[in-house]
Design an enzyme around this catalytic site. Structure first.
Site, short mmCIF file in Angstrom:
data_model
loop_
_atom_site.label_atom_id
_atom_site.label_comp_id
_atom_site.label_asym_id
_atom_site.label_seq_id
_atom_site.Cartn_x
_atom_site.Cartn_y
_atom_site.Cartn_z
N GLN A 102 3.03 -11.95 -15.14
CA GLN A 102 3.92 -12.22 -14.00
C GLN A 102 4.67 -13.51 -14.27
O GLN A 102 5.50 -13.92 -13.47
CB GLN A 102 3.08 -12.38 -12.73
CG GLN A 102 2.27 -11.15 -12.42
CD GLN A 102 1.27 -11.44 -11.31
OE1 GLN A 102 1.58 -11.36 -10.15
NE2 GLN A 102 0.06 -11.79 -11.69
N HIS A 120 8.49 -10.22 -14.12
CA HIS A 120 9.50 -10.96 -13.36
C HIS A 120 10.56 -11.59 -14.26
O HIS A 120 11.19 -12.57 -13.89
CB HIS A 120 8.82 -12.03 -12.50
CG HIS A 120 7.87 -11.44 -11.50
ND1 HIS A 120 6.77 -12.10 -11.01
CD2 HIS A 120 7.85 -10.22 -10.91
CE1 HIS A 120 6.12 -11.30 -10.16
NE2 HIS A 120 6.75 -10.16 -10.10
N GLY A 188 -5.87 -16.05 -14.35
CA GLY A 188 -4.98 -16.93 -13.58
C GLY A 188 -4.03 -16.24 -12.65
O GLY A 188 -2.91 -16.72 -12.45
N PRO A 215 -10.55 -20.15 -11.63
CA PRO A 215 -11.45 -21.10 -10.94
C PRO A 215 -11.86 -20.60 -9.55
O PRO A 215 -12.86 -21.05 -9.01
CB PRO A 215 -10.63 -22.38 -10.81
CG PRO A 215 -9.38 -22.17 -11.55
CD PRO A 215 -9.21 -20.72 -11.86
P1 NAD Z 1 -0.50 -17.47 -7.87
O1 NAD Z 1 0.23 -18.77 -7.75
O2 NAD Z 1 -0.48 -16.56 -6.71
O3 NAD Z 1 -2.03 -17.74 -8.26
C1 NAD Z 1 -2.41 -18.59 -9.31
C2 NAD Z 1 -3.86 -18.31 -9.63
O4 NAD Z 1 -4.23 -19.10 -10.75
C3 NAD Z 1 -4.84 -18.63 -8.50
O5 NAD Z 1 -5.73 -17.55 -8.32
C4 NAD Z 1 -5.58 -19.87 -9.01
O6 NAD Z 1 -6.93 -19.92 -8.57
C5 NAD Z 1 -5.51 -19.65 -10.51
N1 NAD Z 1 -5.62 -20.87 -11.33
C6 NAD Z 1 -5.30 -22.15 -11.02
N2 NAD Z 1 -5.52 -22.97 -12.07
C7 NAD Z 1 -5.99 -22.19 -13.07
C8 NAD Z 1 -6.39 -22.44 -14.41
N3 NAD Z 1 -6.37 -23.68 -14.94
N4 NAD Z 1 -6.82 -21.40 -15.16
C9 NAD Z 1 -6.86 -20.14 -14.65
N5 NAD Z 1 -6.48 -19.84 -13.39
C10 NAD Z 1 -6.05 -20.85 -12.61
O7 NAD Z 1 0.06 -16.81 -9.19
P2 NAD Z 1 0.39 -15.33 -9.53
O8 NAD Z 1 -0.74 -14.44 -9.13
O9 NAD Z 1 0.84 -15.34 -10.95
O10 NAD Z 1 1.66 -14.96 -8.62
C11 NAD Z 1 2.71 -15.88 -8.41
C12 NAD Z 1 4.10 -15.48 -8.88
O11 NAD Z 1 4.77 -16.68 -9.18
C13 NAD Z 1 4.13 -14.71 -10.15
O12 NAD Z 1 4.64 -13.49 -9.84
C14 NAD Z 1 5.09 -15.47 -11.11
O13 NAD Z 1 6.29 -14.76 -11.30
C15 NAD Z 1 5.45 -16.69 -10.44
N6 NAD Z 1 5.12 -17.95 -11.18
C16 NAD Z 1 5.20 -18.06 -12.54
C17 NAD Z 1 4.90 -19.26 -13.18
C18 NAD Z 1 4.98 -19.36 -14.67
O14 NAD Z 1 5.73 -18.64 -15.28
N7 NAD Z 1 4.19 -20.23 -15.30
C19 NAD Z 1 4.52 -20.36 -12.43
C20 NAD Z 1 4.47 -20.23 -11.04
C21 NAD Z 1 4.75 -19.01 -10.44
#
Ligand code: NAD
Length: 244
Positions: A102, A120, A188, A215
């Site tokens: 995602q 996405h 994650g 976590p």
């Molecule tokens: P989310 O923000 O809904 O959830 C993030 C998850 O990651 C949580 O369950 C949290 O407990 C967990 N988490 C936090 N720190 C962690 C770590 N160090 N290791 C493992 N897990 C950890 O994210 P989602 O479910 O991906 O949905 C959010 C949407 O936002 C996605 O569809 C995406 O498109 C977008 N997004 C993308 C990015 C990116 O590309 N890096 C960043 C932010 C949001």
């Protein structure tokens, strides 16, 4: 806890076709905050004001100045962490076949994974709205905003704004690989955003094992996933790989 690292390593050894499903959490250790929750991007920016396709099309300068320049900056600085690198190790040894993500940061491809389905889209490449020319983030200059192509068209990121459709090919390929894998490693993701959160259910119904790395517990924990290893993606992947 040590038992779970051994168990995950054994499940990996016994699998032939692993799929990774990743969300924002895998990139937290690379310095990219999740969108939701404390410290998340949506605490700073209202998604309705900056992240819908209507907001972008009606005022591209405003969206570029605030959200898109911040995303470009974050992505320019980020490097894959041990969570991404661990998934590449699993591809190198012939176990992991596909990652469904995602995320929009391109870090799986930077780590080396070759089959990455992006639900996405991404903030790595940009398309001119007028002539459809494509460039990458390092070619985008922000001295004038919005950035424009030689043809005078405005560049947009190849991500999916709210209000846009998930690419149909990403959706059908994800369903296909989820139904064929024998192990899905879910890292994650809060597993609340559809349709990504449905992929572990498809995998489970097709007979695959599901391991979660997070976590925090999610709606999948204890119901769809066989077990959850609680912890950060990088640290957990390092420990699993040590047991392999
Ligand atoms: P989310 O923000 O809904 O959830 C993030 C998850 O990651 C949580 O369950 C949290 O407990 C967990 N988490 C936090 N720190 C962690 C770590 N160090 N290791 C493992 N897990 C950890 O994210 P989602 O479910 O991906 O949905 C959010 C949407 O936002 C996605 O569809 C995406 O498109 C977008 N997004 C993308 C990015 C990116 O590309 N890096 C960043 C932010 C949001």
């Amino acid at each position: 806890m040590d038992e779970l690292f051994k168990k995950a390593a054994l499940d990996i050894k016994q699998s032939k076709n692993i799929v990774g499903l990743t969300g924002a959490g895998i990139s937290v250790e690379s310095g990219i905050p999740p969108f939701r929750g404390k410290g998340g991007v949506w605490e700073k920016f209202d998604p309705m004001e900056y992240a819908t396709i209507d907001a972008f099309m009606s005022n591209p300068s405003k969206v570029w100045k605030v959200l898109l320049s911040a995303m470009k900056d974050m992505i320019e600085k980020a490097k894959p962490n041990d969570g991404h690198n661990g998934l590449f190790e699993l591809e190198k040894i012939g176990k992991l076949k596909t990652i469904i993500t995602q995320n929009v940061d391109g870090l799986h491809q930077m780590a080396g994974n070759t089959d990455v389905i992006e639900f996405h889209g991404n903030f790595v490449s940009y398309t001119c709205l007028k002539c459809k020319n494509k460039i990458t983030y390092n070619e985008i200059k922000l001295d004038t905003v919005p950035p424009r192509c030689k043809c005078s068209g405005i560049y947009r990121p190849d991500c999916i704004f709210f209000g846009e459709m998930i690419p149909p090919e990403a959706l059908w390929r994800s369903k296909e690989v989820s139904s064929k894998c024998d192990l899905m490693i879910v890292i994650g993701t809060s597993a609340v955003v559809q349709p990504a959160s449905f992929m572990p259910i498809i995998a489970k119904n097709s007979g695959a094992k599901i391991i979660e790395i997070n976590p925090e517990r999610t709606p999948l924990s204890g119901k769809i996933s066989d077990y959850i290893i609680t912890g950060g993606a990088g640290e957990v992947m390092r420990k699993i790989l040590k047991e392999l």
